[in-house]
Scaffold this motif. Structure first.
Motif, PDB file in Angstrom:
ATOM      1  N   PRO A 226      -7.743   3.984   6.498  1.00  0.00           N
ATOM      2  CA  PRO A 226      -8.356   3.641   5.209  1.00  0.00           C
ATOM      3  C   PRO A 226      -7.307   2.917   4.356  1.00  0.00           C
ATOM      4  CG  PRO A 226      -8.608   5.993   5.710  1.00  0.00           C
ATOM      5  CD  PRO A 226      -7.621   5.438   6.685  1.00  0.00           C
ATOM      6  N   PRO A 227      -7.698   2.236   3.278  1.00  0.00           N
ATOM      7  CA  PRO A 227      -6.726   1.484   2.473  1.00  0.00           C
ATOM      8  C   PRO A 227      -5.540   2.344   2.030  1.00  0.00           C
ATOM      9  CG  PRO A 227      -8.950   0.901   1.819  1.00  0.00           C
ATOM     10  CD  PRO A 227      -9.084   2.053   2.781  1.00  0.00           C
ATOM     11  N   VAL A 228      -4.332   1.854   2.310  1.00  0.00           N
ATOM     12  CA  VAL A 228      -3.111   2.597   1.985  1.00  0.00           C
ATOM     13  C   VAL A 228      -1.921   1.634   1.970  1.00  0.00           C
ATOM     14  CG1 VAL A 228      -2.708   3.188   4.430  1.00  0.00           C
ATOM     15  CG2 VAL A 228      -1.681   4.604   2.660  1.00  0.00           C
ATOM     16  N   TYR A 229      -0.984   1.899   1.071  1.00  0.00           N
ATOM     17  CA  TYR A 229       0.277   1.144   1.023  1.00  0.00           C
ATOM     18  C   TYR A 229       1.396   2.033   1.541  1.00  0.00           C
ATOM     19  CZ  TYR A 229      -2.247  -2.176  -1.856  1.00  0.00           C
ATOM     20  OH  TYR A 229      -3.167  -3.099  -2.297  1.00  0.00           O
ATOM     21  N   THR A 230       2.297   1.457   2.320  1.00  0.00           N
ATOM     22  CA  THR A 230       3.454   2.219   2.798  1.00  0.00           C
ATOM     23  C   THR A 230       4.730   1.431   2.528  1.00  0.00           C
ATOM     24  OG1 THR A 230       3.640   1.398   5.090  1.00  0.00           O
ATOM     25  CG2 THR A 230       1.982   3.101   4.664  1.00  0.00           C
ATOM     26  N   LEU A 231       5.766   2.182   2.171  1.00  0.00           N
ATOM     27  CA  LEU A 231       7.087   1.603   1.935  1.00  0.00           C
ATOM     28  C   LEU A 231       8.054   2.168   2.956  1.00  0.00           C
ATOM     29  CD1 LEU A 231       7.034   2.180  -1.885  1.00  0.00           C
ATOM     30  CD2 LEU A 231       7.731  -0.001  -0.935  1.00  0.00           C
ATOM     31  N   GLY A 232       8.895   1.306   3.504  1.00  0.00           N
ATOM     32  CA  GLY A 232       9.949   1.773   4.402  1.00  0.00           C
ATOM     33  C   GLY A 232      10.978   2.589   3.638  1.00  0.00           C
TER      34      GLY A 232
ATOM     35  N   SER B 248      -1.418   5.253 -10.307  1.00  0.00           N
ATOM     36  CA  SER B 248      -2.104   4.305  -9.428  1.00  0.00           C
ATOM     37  C   SER B 248      -3.317   4.934  -8.765  1.00  0.00           C
ATOM     38  CB  SER B 248      -1.128   3.830  -8.348  1.00  0.00           C
ATOM     39  OG  SER B 248      -1.827   3.158  -7.328  1.00  0.00           O
ATOM     40  N   MET B 249      -4.366   4.126  -8.628  1.00  0.00           N
ATOM     41  CA  MET B 249      -5.546   4.562  -7.884  1.00  0.00           C
ATOM     42  C   MET B 249      -5.340   4.338  -6.381  1.00  0.00           C
ATOM     43  SD  MET B 249      -8.047   1.350  -8.813  1.00  0.00           S
ATOM     44  CE  MET B 249      -9.255   1.599  -7.525  1.00  0.00           C
ATOM     45  N   TYR B 250      -4.235   3.699  -6.023  1.00  0.00           N
ATOM     46  CA  TYR B 250      -3.990   3.361  -4.619  1.00  0.00           C
ATOM     47  C   TYR B 250      -3.079   4.399  -3.968  1.00  0.00           C
ATOM     48  CZ  TYR B 250      -5.504  -0.992  -6.738  1.00  0.00           C
ATOM     49  OH  TYR B 250      -6.195  -1.921  -7.442  1.00  0.00           O
ATOM     50  N   GLU B 251      -3.391   4.723  -2.728  1.00  0.00           N
ATOM     51  CA  GLU B 251      -2.566   5.679  -1.987  1.00  0.00           C
ATOM     52  C   GLU B 251      -1.281   4.970  -1.542  1.00  0.00           C
ATOM     53  OE1 GLU B 251      -3.001   8.485   1.974  1.00  0.00           O
ATOM     54  OE2 GLU B 251      -4.817   7.629   1.102  1.00  0.00           O
ATOM     55  N   VAL B 252      -0.131   5.595  -1.836  1.00  0.00           N
ATOM     56  CA  VAL B 252       1.168   5.011  -1.485  1.00  0.00           C
ATOM     57  C   VAL B 252       2.014   6.079  -0.788  1.00  0.00           C
ATOM     58  CG1 VAL B 252       3.281   3.898  -2.346  1.00  0.00           C
ATOM     59  CG2 VAL B 252       1.094   3.483  -3.504  1.00  0.00           C
ATOM     60  N   HIS B 253       2.617   5.715   0.332  1.00  0.00           N
ATOM     61  CA  HIS B 253       3.512   6.626   1.058  1.00  0.00           C
ATOM     62  C   HIS B 253       4.851   5.945   1.274  1.00  0.00           C
ATOM     63  CE1 HIS B 253       0.423   9.586   2.364  1.00  0.00           C
ATOM     64  NE2 HIS B 253      -0.374   8.540   2.303  1.00  0.00           N
ATOM     65  N   ARG B 254       5.940   6.665   0.989  1.00  0.00           N
ATOM     66  CA  ARG B 254       7.268   6.190   1.393  1.00  0.00           C
ATOM     67  C   ARG B 254       7.630   6.951   2.665  1.00  0.00           C
ATOM     68  NH1 ARG B 254      11.418   3.284  -0.619  1.00  0.00           N
ATOM     69  NH2 ARG B 254      10.559   3.159  -2.729  1.00  0.00           N
ATOM     70  N   VAL B 255       7.911   6.226   3.727  1.00  0.00           N
ATOM     71  CA  VAL B 255       8.087   6.858   5.041  1.00  0.00           C
ATOM     72  C   VAL B 255       9.408   6.434   5.677  1.00  0.00           C
ATOM     73  CG1 VAL B 255       5.630   7.193   5.462  1.00  0.00           C
ATOM     74  CG2 VAL B 255       6.691   5.043   6.153  1.00  0.00           C
ATOM     75  N   GLU B 256       9.696   7.000   6.857  1.00  0.00           N
ATOM     76  CA  GLU B 256      11.020   6.859   7.471  1.00  0.00           C
ATOM     77  C   GLU B 256      11.207   5.600   8.304  1.00  0.00           C
ATOM     78  OE1 GLU B 256       8.226   8.624   8.543  1.00  0.00           O
ATOM     79  OE2 GLU B 256       9.140  10.401   9.427  1.00  0.00           O
ATOM     80  N   ARG B 257      10.209   4.715   8.321  1.00  0.00           N
ATOM     81  CA  ARG B 257      10.376   3.484   9.103  1.00  0.00           C
ATOM     82  C   ARG B 257      11.289   2.510   8.373  1.00  0.00           C
ATOM     83  NH1 ARG B 257       7.922  -0.495   6.409  1.00  0.00           N
ATOM     84  NH2 ARG B 257       6.000  -0.079   5.254  1.00  0.00           N
ATOM     85  N   GLY B 258      11.717   1.465   9.100  1.00  0.00           N
ATOM     86  CA  GLY B 258      12.426   0.365   8.470  1.00  0.00           C
ATOM     87  C   GLY B 258      11.432  -0.579   7.803  1.00  0.00           C
ATOM     88  N   GLY B 259      11.934  -1.516   7.036  1.00  0.00           N
ATOM     89  CA  GLY B 259      11.077  -2.539   6.444  1.00  0.00           C
ATOM     90  C   GLY B 259      10.667  -2.230   5.017  1.00  0.00           C
ATOM     91  N   GLU B 260       9.965  -3.186   4.436  1.00  0.00           N
ATOM     92  CA  GLU B 260       9.555  -3.098   3.031  1.00  0.00           C
ATOM     93  C   GLU B 260       8.124  -2.568   2.941  1.00  0.00           C
ATOM     94  OE1 GLU B 260      11.278  -3.422   0.333  1.00  0.00           O
ATOM     95  OE2 GLU B 260      13.164  -4.198   1.128  1.00  0.00           O
ATOM     96  N   VAL B 261       7.390  -3.032   1.934  1.00  0.00           N
ATOM     97  CA  VAL B 261       6.032  -2.530   1.697  1.00  0.00           C
ATOM     98  C   VAL B 261       5.018  -3.275   2.567  1.00  0.00           C
ATOM     99  CG1 VAL B 261       5.636  -4.106  -0.262  1.00  0.00           C
ATOM    100  CG2 VAL B 261       4.292  -2.006  -0.081  1.00  0.00           C
ATOM    101  N   THR B 262       4.026  -2.551   3.053  1.00  0.00           N
ATOM    102  CA  THR B 262       2.918  -3.186   3.745  1.00  0.00           C
ATOM    103  C   THR B 262       1.624  -2.485   3.375  1.00  0.00           C
ATOM    104  OG1 THR B 262       2.187  -4.138   5.845  1.00  0.00           O
ATOM    105  CG2 THR B 262       2.935  -1.848   5.904  1.00  0.00           C
ATOM    106  N   TYR B 263       0.530  -3.075   3.815  1.00  0.00           N
ATOM    107  CA  TYR B 263      -0.811  -2.587   3.472  1.00  0.00           C
ATOM    108  C   TYR B 263      -1.594  -2.381   4.754  1.00  0.00           C
ATOM    109  CZ  TYR B 263      -5.601  -2.804   1.550  1.00  0.00           C
ATOM    110  OH  TYR B 263      -6.903  -2.540   1.210  1.00  0.00           O
ATOM    111  N   HIS B 264      -2.282  -1.243   4.840  1.00  0.00           N
ATOM    112  CA  HIS B 264      -3.177  -0.965   5.968  1.00  0.00           C
ATOM    113  C   HIS B 264      -4.595  -0.776   5.437  1.00  0.00           C
ATOM    114  CE1 HIS B 264       0.322  -0.415   8.463  1.00  0.00           C
ATOM    115  NE2 HIS B 264       0.727   0.653   7.794  1.00  0.00           N
ATOM    116  N   CYS B 265      -5.573  -1.206   6.223  1.00  0.00           N
ATOM    117  CA  CYS B 265      -6.975  -0.984   5.862  1.00  0.00           C
ATOM    118  C   CYS B 265      -7.824  -1.205   7.111  1.00  0.00           C
ATOM    119  CB  CYS B 265      -7.406  -1.925   4.743  1.00  0.00           C
ATOM    120  SG  CYS B 265      -7.454  -3.673   5.222  1.00  0.00           S
ATOM    121  N   PRO B 266      -9.095  -0.795   7.080  1.00  0.00           N
ATOM    122  CA  PRO B 266      -9.961  -1.048   8.238  1.00  0.00           C
ATOM    123  C   PRO B 266     -10.013  -2.544   8.564  1.00  0.00           C
ATOM    124  CG  PRO B 266     -11.001   0.506   6.746  1.00  0.00           C
ATOM    125  CD  PRO B 266      -9.782  -0.015   6.036  1.00  0.00           C
TER     126      PRO B 266
END
Length: 221
Positions: free
Chosen positions: A48-54, A69-87
């Motif tokens: 589902p729509p979500v933003y993730t930050l490395g 924010s109304m948007y779901e945001v996760h900071r996670v252990e991967r490398g890289g900057e921000v990206t967006y996932h969605c169906p």
């Protein structure tokens, strides 16, 4: 008898919340750190729509206030900057023990790019690498992002290929921290492309590039 060196368990999931997939990946990783003989895994799914930050991702690449924010945001252990996932975006999470392949992270990133470049070739599209950046590009547009984490040579996180997503979510970020290069989706070249079909192409190309026998598993609830 399989001609491939390794087996890899394939989970073809449908849409799964990002937090559930993250817990699943972390569990698979920990199990394999404790028991490196466990088989490799490839998870293919949509979120589902979500933003993730490395891990070191800069919040300034979010064009909205993360604290309100109304948007779901996760900071996670991967490398890289921000990206967006969605169906409509195909996400792949390989949980691989690189000691079975090559203990080289640059090699692994190039192999993930190769999987996606070969997938695009099925459709007559010429995917390209962009020197200095990780991911796959098509006529100047970034169509696939890659971000990984490796612990004790076991991988998690992976790649995201824009097949037929709603691209408007990318307008709220600076994707991968790259302000001067557009993101794209495969529908720009093939309007009626099917994500289901691309899933099978990605799985086939993954098996070829990593020389594994994919063993289809029952999706998890």
């Amino acid at each position: 008898m399989s001609l491939h060196k390794n087996r890899c368990l394939l989970y073809n999931q449908v849409v799964m919340p990002y937090s559930d997939a993250l817990i699943w990946q972390r569990t698979l990783l920990e199990e394999r750190i404790k028991n490196p003989s466990l088989e490799d895994v490839l998870i293919l799914l949509e979120h589902p729509p979500v933003y993730t930050l490395g891990q070191g991702g800069k919040s300034e690449f979010l064009k909205f206030d993360q604290t309100n924010s109304m948007y779901e945001v996760h900071r996670v252990e991967r490398g890289g900057e921000v990206t967006y996932h969605c169906p409509g975006q195909l996400v792949g999470y390989p949980i691989l023990n690189l000691q079975r392949y090559r203990k080289d992270l640059h090699w692994y990133l190039r192999q993930l790019e190769e999987v996606l470049i070969r997938t695009l070739k099925i459709y007559g599209l010429q995917g390209e690498r962009n020197p200095g950046f990780t991911g796959v590009w098509l006529e100047g547009c970034k169509v696939a992002a890659i971000g990984i984490k490796v612990s004790r040579w076991i991988t998690m996180h992976g790649f995201a290929l824009n097949v037929c997503p709603d691209m408007s979510g990318f307008e709220r970020i600076v994707p991968c921290g790259i302000a001067d290069k557009p993101v794209g989706s495969l529908t720009q070249w093939i309007p009626d492309i099917s994500l289901l079909e691309v899933r099978s192409g990605v799985a086939k190309c993954f098996a070829e590039v990593f020389d594994v026998e994919l063993v289809i598993q029952t999706p998890v609830d």
